[in-house]
Design an enzyme around this catalytic site. Structure first.
Site, PDB file in Angstrom:
ATOM      1  CG  MET A   1       4.765  -4.639   7.818  1.00 53.60           C
ATOM      2  SD  MET A   1       6.392  -4.944   8.538  1.00 53.60           S
ATOM      3  CE  MET A   1       7.435  -4.125   7.339  1.00 53.60           C
ATOM      4  N   GLY A   2       2.304  -1.110   9.190  1.00 59.70           N
ATOM      5  CA  GLY A   2       1.749   0.238   9.280  1.00 59.70           C
ATOM      6  C   GLY A   2       1.955   1.084   8.034  1.00 59.70           C
ATOM      7  CG  PHE A   3      -0.603   1.592   5.171  1.00 57.32           C
ATOM      8  CD1 PHE A   3      -0.766   0.240   4.941  1.00 57.32           C
ATOM      9  CD2 PHE A   3      -1.737   2.399   5.159  1.00 57.32           C
ATOM     10  CE1 PHE A   3      -2.033  -0.306   4.709  1.00 57.32           C
ATOM     11  CE2 PHE A   3      -3.002   1.877   4.932  1.00 57.32           C
ATOM     12  CZ  PHE A   3      -3.144   0.523   4.715  1.00 57.32           C
TER      13      PHE A   3
ATOM     14  N   GLY B   1      -1.488 -16.164   6.394  1.00 60.41           N
ATOM     15  CA  GLY B   1      -1.053 -17.545   6.232  1.00 60.41           C
ATOM     16  C   GLY B   1      -2.186 -18.523   6.509  1.00 60.41           C
TER      17      GLY B   1
ATOM     18  CB  THR C   1      -0.937   0.013   1.227  1.00 59.34           C
ATOM     19  OG1 THR C   1      -1.795  -1.125   1.145  1.00 59.34           O
ATOM     20  CG2 THR C   1      -1.767   1.266   1.312  1.00 59.34           C
TER      21      THR C   1
ATOM     22  CG  ASN D   1      -5.666  -6.617   4.625  1.00 56.14           C
ATOM     23  OD1 ASN D   1      -4.607  -7.097   5.015  1.00 56.14           O
ATOM     24  ND2 ASN D   1      -5.768  -5.384   4.153  1.00 56.14           N
TER      25      ASN D   1
ATOM     26  CG  ASN E   1      -0.965  -3.788  10.962  1.00 54.84           C
ATOM     27  OD1 ASN E   1      -1.253  -4.260  12.048  1.00 54.84           O
ATOM     28  ND2 ASN E   1      -0.639  -4.536   9.920  1.00 54.84           N
ATOM     29  CB  THR E   2      -3.582   2.479   9.371  1.00 54.22           C
ATOM     30  OG1 THR E   2      -2.395   2.246   8.616  1.00 54.22           O
ATOM     31  CG2 THR E   2      -3.866   3.969   9.404  1.00 54.22           C
TER      32      THR E   2
ATOM     33  CB  SER F   1      -4.209  -2.338   6.813  1.00 49.52           C
ATOM     34  OG  SER F   1      -3.156  -2.479   7.756  1.00 49.52           O
TER      35      SER F   1
ATOM     36  CE  LYS G   1      -5.715  -7.368   0.737  1.00 49.65           C
ATOM     37  NZ  LYS G   1      -4.273  -7.502   0.416  1.00 49.65           N
TER      38      LYS G   1
ATOM     39  CG  ASN H   1      -3.389  -1.889  -1.705  1.00 48.92           C
ATOM     40  OD1 ASN H   1      -3.413  -1.060  -0.802  1.00 48.92           O
ATOM     41  ND2 ASN H   1      -4.018  -3.052  -1.624  1.00 48.92           N
TER      42      ASN H   1
ATOM     43  CG  ASN I   1       1.964  -7.206   8.592  1.00 42.88           C
ATOM     44  OD1 ASN I   1       1.932  -5.973   8.583  1.00 42.88           O
ATOM     45  ND2 ASN I   1       1.043  -7.947   7.988  1.00 42.88           N
TER      46      ASN I   1
ATOM     47  CG  ASN J   1      -5.541  -1.833   2.348  1.00 44.42           C
ATOM     48  OD1 ASN J   1      -6.433  -2.321   3.037  1.00 44.42           O
ATOM     49  ND2 ASN J   1      -4.264  -2.119   2.534  1.00 44.42           N
TER      50      ASN J   1
ATOM     51  N   GLY K   1      -4.009 -17.408   2.994  1.00 43.50           N
ATOM     52  CA  GLY K   1      -3.759 -18.791   3.363  1.00 43.50           C
ATOM     53  C   GLY K   1      -3.575 -19.759   2.214  1.00 43.50           C
TER      54      GLY K   1
END
Length: 342
Positions: free
Chosen positions: A114-116, A272, A87, A250, A181-182, A179, A221, A143, A112, A176, A301
């Protein structure tokens, strides 16, 4: 035994983010030396058509692996039918503090947060333009997301800025909103905020279509952690605003299956094997609601050709890989292409 199975123990000795960067830089070198074309001969064409795009085969790269478009030509040489980059956000941002990626090998999973992290949309667009894959007409999705510093009530302005920047070079654009993570990003999946966001994006696409003379496909997404009513609501809004496809799904915030494992309680998105069945259920629910009205890209997955076939059986038209590549290596791409060949 494939070549990756020999390399994986060495990579798994490293911090996951270090291993990720090393693997991609090594792929770049191999591609520059012309080694990848002999190691991964081009798959026979098995085209799929939707949203005005011909996908040479149904196996794509999911967003997140190459956030900045730094490795496009190397990844394309592995045999993907299409690549999704990002992203990307309007402004560069470092993402969340490290460590922010964790392997759970017993579950064939990754967490993860990661946070974009990315260099910003302008840098990414320039790299796309310089890639041979893009110059030769490869299918390349962009994305897009919002910056962490942008308040959620102003999210639409970030998506429109990113869309303005990528519109000319993208085969399709993925919005997106899923996620974990934001902060607050998934709130955009609620009816009021999603309607406002899609309305802003729809107006922007009309403007960009007039400017460039082409109507680029828009994909959305979504998360796996949705109730049936939420899935049906999202499906209705996608049709209302002319979204061209949906990517499901996601990463998940659920931890039931991995809580007992080392790193299993780390915050972030779980991907996964543990997300496979949930993702398939969301795809099935979407297909039941949408019928043939909208294509679905299945992700989550996929670690074998059989997993890829399950996604199609659930209702997906195409699939995307990410975590499966970490555990199985690039040979997974051809395995999935072969499994899905019509």
């Amino acid at each position: 035994m494939n070549s990756y199975s020999l390399l994986r123990p060495l990579l798994f000795c490293l911090d996951p983010e270090q291993a990720h960067n090393l693997a991609l830089s090594s792929l770049d070198k191999a591609e520059q030396l012309g080694l990848l074309s002999s190691l991964f001969p081009k798959s026979k064409s098995d085209p799929s058509h939707f949203a005005g795009i011909e996908f040479p085969n149904p196996v794509g790269l999911a967003a997140g692996l190459d956030k900045d478009g730094k490795h496009i030509d190397a990844l394309a040489a592995l045999g993907f039918g299409f690549l999704e980059i990002g992203t990307v956000t309007p402004l560069p941002q470092p993402g969340n503090p490290k460590p922010r990626m964790f392997r759970l090998p017993q579950a064939q999973a990754i967490i993860n947060r990661m946070g974009f992290n990315n260099d910003g949309v302008t840098a990414c667009v320039e790299r796309v333009r310089q890639s041979r894959y893009w110059q030769e007409g490869g299918v390349l999705g962009l994305n897009i997301g919002k910056n962490a510093s942008t308040p959620i009530e102003n999210a639409a302005s970030d998506y429109v800025k990113a869309m303005d920047a990528v519109y000319e070079i993208a085969s399709y654009i993925t919005v997106n909103i899923s996620s974990p993570n934001t902060q607050n990003l998934r709130a955009l999946q609620g009816e009021e905020m999603l309607r406002a966001l899609l309305g802003s994006i729809d107006i922007a696409r009309d403007r960009l279509c007039d400017r460039f003379g082409v109507r680029k496909p828009l994909f959305l997404k979504i998360a796996p952690d949705l109730e049936q009513a939420d899935i049906h609501l999202i499906a209705d809004l996608l049709l209302e605003f002319g979204i061209d496809a949906i990517i499901a799904t996601n990463t998940t915030v659920a931890r039931e299956s991995v809580r007992h494992l080392k790193y299993g309680k780390e915050t972030g998105g779980l991907s996964g094997t543990p997300v496979k069945n949930t993702s398939n259920q969301v795809i099935h629910a979407l297909r039941s609601k949408l019928g043939d009205a909208l294509p679905i890209i299945g992700v989550g997955g996929i670690l074998s050709g059989a997993d890829a076939k399950e996604k199609i059986a659930a209702g997906a038209s195409l699939i995307q890989l990410y975590s499966g590549l970490i555990y199985k290596g690039p040979e997974l791409i051809e395995e999935c292409v072969t499994a899905l060949r019509h």
